[in-house]
Design a protein around this motif. Sequence first.
Motif, PDB file in Angstrom:
ATOM      1  N   LYS A   1      51.530 -19.650 -30.690  1.00 19.97           N
ATOM      2  CA  LYS A   1      52.285 -20.730 -31.354  1.00 19.97           C
ATOM      3  C   LYS A   1      51.526 -21.878 -32.094  1.00 19.97           C
ATOM      4  O   LYS A   1      50.537 -22.210 -31.160  1.00 19.97           O
ATOM      5  N   ALA A   2      51.727 -22.290 -33.089  1.00 15.50           N
ATOM      6  CA  ALA A   2      50.902 -23.372 -33.569  1.00 15.50           C
ATOM      7  C   ALA A   2      49.622 -23.374 -33.694  1.00 15.50           C
ATOM      8  O   ALA A   2      48.752 -24.283 -33.548  1.00 15.50           O
ATOM      9  N   ASP A   3      48.929 -22.151 -34.021  1.00 11.10           N
ATOM     10  CA  ASP A   3      47.720 -21.819 -34.263  1.00 11.10           C
ATOM     11  C   ASP A   3      46.810 -22.231 -33.330  1.00 11.10           C
ATOM     12  O   ASP A   3      45.698 -22.653 -33.400  1.00 11.10           O
ATOM     13  N   MET A   4      47.148 -22.082 -32.039  1.00  8.14           N
ATOM     14  CA  MET A   4      46.380 -22.243 -30.802  1.00  8.14           C
ATOM     15  C   MET A   4      46.282 -21.370 -29.660  1.00  8.14           C
ATOM     16  O   MET A   4      47.130 -20.447 -30.172  1.00  8.14           O
ATOM     17  N   ALA A   5      45.269 -21.147 -29.261  1.00  9.30           N
ATOM     18  CA  ALA A   5      44.935 -20.082 -28.072  1.00  9.30           C
ATOM     19  C   ALA A   5      44.508 -20.764 -26.925  1.00  9.30           C
ATOM     20  O   ALA A   5      43.839 -21.860 -26.965  1.00  9.30           O
ATOM     21  N   THR A   6      45.071 -20.378 -25.730  1.00  6.13           N
ATOM     22  CA  THR A   6      44.619 -20.683 -24.553  1.00  6.13           C
ATOM     23  C   THR A   6      43.906 -19.854 -23.822  1.00  6.13           C
ATOM     24  O   THR A   6      44.762 -18.867 -23.603  1.00  6.13           O
ATOM     25  N   LEU A   7      42.853 -20.165 -22.914  1.00  5.86           N
ATOM     26  CA  LEU A   7      42.206 -19.107 -22.130  1.00  5.86           C
ATOM     27  C   LEU A   7      42.149 -19.887 -20.622  1.00  5.86           C
ATOM     28  O   LEU A   7      41.328 -20.721 -20.654  1.00  5.86           O
TER      29      LEU A   7
ATOM     30  N   HIS B   1      24.943 -26.351 -15.277  1.00  4.59           N
ATOM     31  CA  HIS B   1      24.910 -27.151 -16.382  1.00  4.59           C
ATOM     32  C   HIS B   1      25.419 -26.229 -17.528  1.00  4.59           C
ATOM     33  O   HIS B   1      24.611 -26.023 -18.354  1.00  4.59           O
ATOM     34  N   GLN B   2      26.557 -25.466 -17.526  1.00  8.98           N
ATOM     35  CA  GLN B   2      26.918 -24.455 -18.606  1.00  8.98           C
ATOM     36  C   GLN B   2      27.497 -24.962 -19.659  1.00  8.98           C
ATOM     37  O   GLN B   2      28.527 -26.021 -19.545  1.00  8.98           O
ATOM     38  N   GLU B   3      27.296 -24.804 -20.808  1.00 13.24           N
ATOM     39  CA  GLU B   3      28.054 -25.029 -21.971  1.00 13.24           C
ATOM     40  C   GLU B   3      28.991 -23.992 -22.262  1.00 13.24           C
ATOM     41  O   GLU B   3      29.003 -22.760 -21.745  1.00 13.24           O
ATOM     42  N   ILE B   4      30.409 -24.456 -22.824  1.00 14.78           N
ATOM     43  CA  ILE B   4      31.217 -23.357 -23.170  1.00 14.78           C
ATOM     44  C   ILE B   4      31.239 -23.367 -24.681  1.00 14.78           C
ATOM     45  O   ILE B   4      31.351 -24.455 -25.496  1.00 14.78           O
ATOM     46  N   VAL B   5      31.121 -22.177 -25.238  1.00 17.23           N
ATOM     47  CA  VAL B   5      31.056 -21.745 -26.627  1.00 17.23           C
ATOM     48  C   VAL B   5      32.183 -21.159 -27.213  1.00 17.23           C
ATOM     49  O   VAL B   5      32.756 -20.024 -26.636  1.00 17.23           O
ATOM     50  N   VAL B   6      33.141 -21.859 -28.074  1.00 19.57           N
ATOM     51  CA  VAL B   6      34.376 -21.332 -28.560  1.00 19.57           C
ATOM     52  C   VAL B   6      34.049 -20.752 -29.814  1.00 19.57           C
ATOM     53  O   VAL B   6      33.569 -21.547 -30.913  1.00 19.57           O
ATOM     54  N   ILE B   7      34.282 -19.526 -30.163  1.00 15.44           N
ATOM     55  CA  ILE B   7      34.089 -19.097 -31.271  1.00 15.44           C
ATOM     56  C   ILE B   7      35.617 -18.354 -31.979  1.00 15.44           C
ATOM     57  O   ILE B   7      36.007 -17.529 -31.503  1.00 15.44           O
TER      58      ILE B   7
END
Length: 51
Positions: free
Chosen positions: A10-16, A25-31
């Motif tokens: 809903k509302a054009d959102m996604a949750t993981l 020190h990891q980055e998180i990349v959202v694609i």
Amino acid sequence: MHLGTAPPAKADMATLRTATPPPGHQEIVVIYTGDDAHAPSTVVLPPRAGE
């Protein structure tokens, strides 16, 4: 490390939700690959301070 995928909800959102990644020190990349109504997008979340 691939954490997973989440379809838009809903509302054009996604949750993981996932387990805590290993220390370091990891980055998180959202694609987001885009669709007919929305352009593709990539966001890089930096590591949190103190981790």
